[in-house]
Design an enzyme around this catalytic site. Structure first.
Site, PDB file in Angstrom:
ATOM      1  N   ARG A  46       0.847  -1.186   0.000  1.00 15.15           N
ATOM      2  CA  ARG A  46       0.000   0.000   0.000  1.00 15.15           C
ATOM      3  C   ARG A  46       0.889   1.244   0.000  1.00 15.15           C
ATOM      4  NH1 ARG A  46       1.940   1.874   4.012  1.00 15.15           N
ATOM      5  NH2 ARG A  46       0.754   3.776   3.675  1.00 15.15           N
ATOM      6  N   GLY A  47       0.206   2.417  -0.127  1.00 12.50           N
ATOM      7  CA  GLY A  47       0.981   3.654  -0.229  1.00 12.50           C
ATOM      8  C   GLY A  47       1.191   3.937  -1.712  1.00 12.50           C
ATOM      9  N   ALA A  48       0.969   5.204  -2.100  1.00 10.28           N
ATOM     10  CA  ALA A  48       0.933   5.527  -3.525  1.00 10.28           C
ATOM     11  C   ALA A  48       2.203   5.117  -4.299  1.00 10.28           C
ATOM     12  CB  ALA A  48       0.634   7.017  -3.688  1.00 10.28           C
ATOM     13  N   ARG A  83      -7.121  -0.667  -6.977  1.00  8.69           N
ATOM     14  CA  ARG A  83      -7.463   0.432  -6.060  1.00  8.69           C
ATOM     15  C   ARG A  83      -7.536   1.700  -6.914  1.00  8.69           C
ATOM     16  NH1 ARG A  83      -4.353   1.141  -0.611  1.00  8.69           N
ATOM     17  NH2 ARG A  83      -6.337   2.035   0.040  1.00  8.69           N
ATOM     18  N   GLN A 188      -2.623   2.573   9.825  1.00  2.00           N
ATOM     19  CA  GLN A 188      -1.303   2.604   9.172  1.00  2.00           C
ATOM     20  C   GLN A 188      -0.318   3.450   9.986  1.00  2.00           C
ATOM     21  OE1 GLN A 188      -4.230   2.989   7.682  1.00  2.00           O
ATOM     22  NE2 GLN A 188      -4.221   2.360   5.550  1.00  2.00           N
ATOM     23  N   ASP A 229      -1.903  10.772  -2.255  1.00  2.00           N
ATOM     24  CA  ASP A 229      -2.270   9.705  -3.194  1.00  2.00           C
ATOM     25  C   ASP A 229      -2.484  10.261  -4.590  1.00  2.00           C
ATOM     26  OD1 ASP A 229      -3.183   8.535  -0.409  1.00  2.00           O
ATOM     27  OD2 ASP A 229      -2.759   6.920  -1.816  1.00  2.00           O
ATOM     28  N   ASN A 238      -5.538  12.486  -0.048  1.00  2.00           N
ATOM     29  CA  ASN A 238      -4.676  11.627   0.783  1.00  2.00           C
ATOM     30  C   ASN A 238      -5.562  10.881   1.785  1.00  2.00           C
ATOM     31  OD1 ASN A 238      -1.977  10.723   1.488  1.00  2.00           O
ATOM     32  ND2 ASN A 238      -2.199  11.890   3.368  1.00  2.00           N
ATOM     33  N   LYS A 239      -4.945  10.106   2.618  1.00  2.00           N
ATOM     34  CA  LYS A 239      -5.646   9.263   3.593  1.00  2.00           C
ATOM     35  C   LYS A 239      -6.722  10.026   4.366  1.00  2.00           C
ATOM     36  CE  LYS A 239      -5.382   5.743   4.253  1.00  2.00           C
ATOM     37  NZ  LYS A 239      -6.361   4.803   3.632  1.00  2.00           N
TER      38      LYS A 239
HETATM   39  O1  MRU Z   1      -4.766   3.180   2.100  1.00  2.00           O
HETATM   40  P1  MRU Z   1      -3.284   3.394   2.042  1.00  2.00           P
HETATM   41  O2  MRU Z   1      -2.569   2.892   3.243  1.00  2.00           O
HETATM   42  O3  MRU Z   1      -2.693   2.919   0.733  1.00  2.00           O
HETATM   43  O4  MRU Z   1      -3.122   4.985   2.051  1.00  2.00           O
HETATM   44  C1  MRU Z   1      -1.842   5.527   1.934  1.00  2.00           C
HETATM   45  C2  MRU Z   1      -1.830   6.995   2.087  1.00  2.00           C
HETATM   46  O5  MRU Z   1      -2.837   7.655   2.158  1.00  2.00           O
HETATM   47  C3  MRU Z   1      -0.474   7.650   2.055  1.00  2.00           C
HETATM   48  O6  MRU Z   1      -0.464   8.780   2.866  1.00  2.00           O
HETATM   49  C4  MRU Z   1      -0.176   8.069   0.614  1.00  2.00           C
HETATM   50  O7  MRU Z   1      -0.277   6.975  -0.244  1.00  2.00           O
HETATM   51  C5  MRU Z   1       1.150   8.697   0.474  1.00  2.00           C
HETATM   52  S1  MRU Z   1       2.434   7.514   0.656  1.00  2.00           S
HETATM   53  C6  MRU Z   1       3.912   8.210   0.321  1.00  2.00           C
END
Ligand code: MRU
Length: 324
Positions: A46-48, A83, A188, A229, A238-239
């Protein structure tokens, strides 16, 4: 190891299973794009930026397992939909697919896709180091930085965006402390950010998301840095919870920064055109296996939110800092 890697011997994708952290550090293997889609949807990876690399390595798996260009393209379409919110997944998959399609045989397609996927993974690490270089100039010795979710090593191939800025500042000799918001519902922040900072011996204090306003009013936060994201025309997606921290930071005159690679930019699109992933009600009704809400309660569970540029002091990228 890196968050996600190609295993040359087994022709498979290896990744750190982030759903098990911090209790267990386990590497899982994906041999097909279907297995990788499952790993993406269950947030094992996970994470962009990490999703960008996953998308690219997923194309290599499609080249290995499918026979025709048409079948590969169909597989990759499914992978890109795993996703919907982070633009990096499509970015990585498209780059590797375009490289693959230049090949004339299935072997050539796989080789091209793998070369491009490795390039994307290596670029991600280099880009994060540059983000760290620029962003670290914004931090002063002694700063306490609040962050949300995980924009660290594990959200990227390595180093991290928001946490990369903190790591670089510390490397340069600045004393920085972190406040990590737990990031409900999937935690997270408490599971991954707190864990990876402690691995590096970076001082971190965990708070519940609902504490950020009080902590800022008490004067305990100097700066906020989060990842992204997708950076769109009018702001940053973002999250879920990011917008809340940005509003609160503005109310307390605390600079709010976003650290993101240009691969997360989608500036032609409005936030209204971006699909915000809605996740299952179970994530709020259960905590681990324990039921914490009535089974029949109506649940709204968007995984991301939108923060307008008016609330953001600057966006830190590999090409410099864009002040807003
Ligand atoms: O649902 P996730 O855990 O994939 O969400 C991740 C985030 O929102 C991060 O803050 C975002 O991807 C930036 S990661 C460098």
């Amino acid at each position: 190891m890196r968050t996600i890697e190609w295993d040359e011997k087994k022709d498979s994708v290896k990744l750190i299973d982030q759903t098990l952290l911090p209790a267990e550090y386990k590497i899982v293997e994906c041999k097909t794009s279907a297995e990788l889609i499952d790993a993406i949807q269950s947030l094992k990876v996970r994470g962009a930026p990490a999703l960008g690399a996953a998308g690219a390595f997923g194309v290599v798996l499609a080249c290995i397992n499918e026979k025709s260009k048409e079948d590969i393209k169909n597989r990759v379409e499914r992978l890109k939909k795993a996703r919907p919110t982070a633009v990096n997944l499509s970015y990585g998959a498209n780059r590797a697919l375009n490289a693959a399609l230049r090949g004339r045989s299935t072997q050539e397609m796989k080789t091209n896709a793998l070369e491009e996927a490795q390039r994307i993974a290596d670029e991600d690490v280099a880009v994060n180091k540059k983000i760290g270089e620029y962003g670290s100039e914004l931090l002063e010795d002694g700063d306490v930085v609040l962050t949300h979710c995980n924009a660290g090593r594990l959200a990227c191939v390595d180093w991290g965006t928001a946490l990369g800025v903190i790591r670089t500042a510390i490397e340069k000799g600045k004393r920085i402390e972190v406040i990590a918001c737990e990031t409900r519902p999937l935690n997270q922040g408490s599971r991954i950010t707190a864990w990876e900072l402690l691995q590096d011996k970076i001082p971190v204090t965990l708070i519940a998301d609902s504490m950020s306003a009080a902590v800022m009013r008490e004067g305990k936060v100097d700066k906020v840095i989060v990842g992204a994201d997708r950076v769109v025309k009018e702001g940053v997606i973002n999250k879920i919870g990011t917008y809340m921290h940005a509003v609160v930071a503005k109310a307390h005159n605390i600079p709010f920064y976003v650290a993101a690679p240009l691969s997360s930019f989608d500036r032609k699109r409005s936030y209204k055109e971006v699909e915000i992933e809605e996740r299952s009600p179970e994530e709020l009704i259960f905590f681990a296996d324990k039921q914490i809400a009535p089974l029949e309660v109506k649940v709204y569970n968007p995984a991301f939110d939108f923060t307008p540029f008016e609330l953001i002091e600057a966006v830190i990228t590999e090409e410099g800092i864009f002040c807003l």
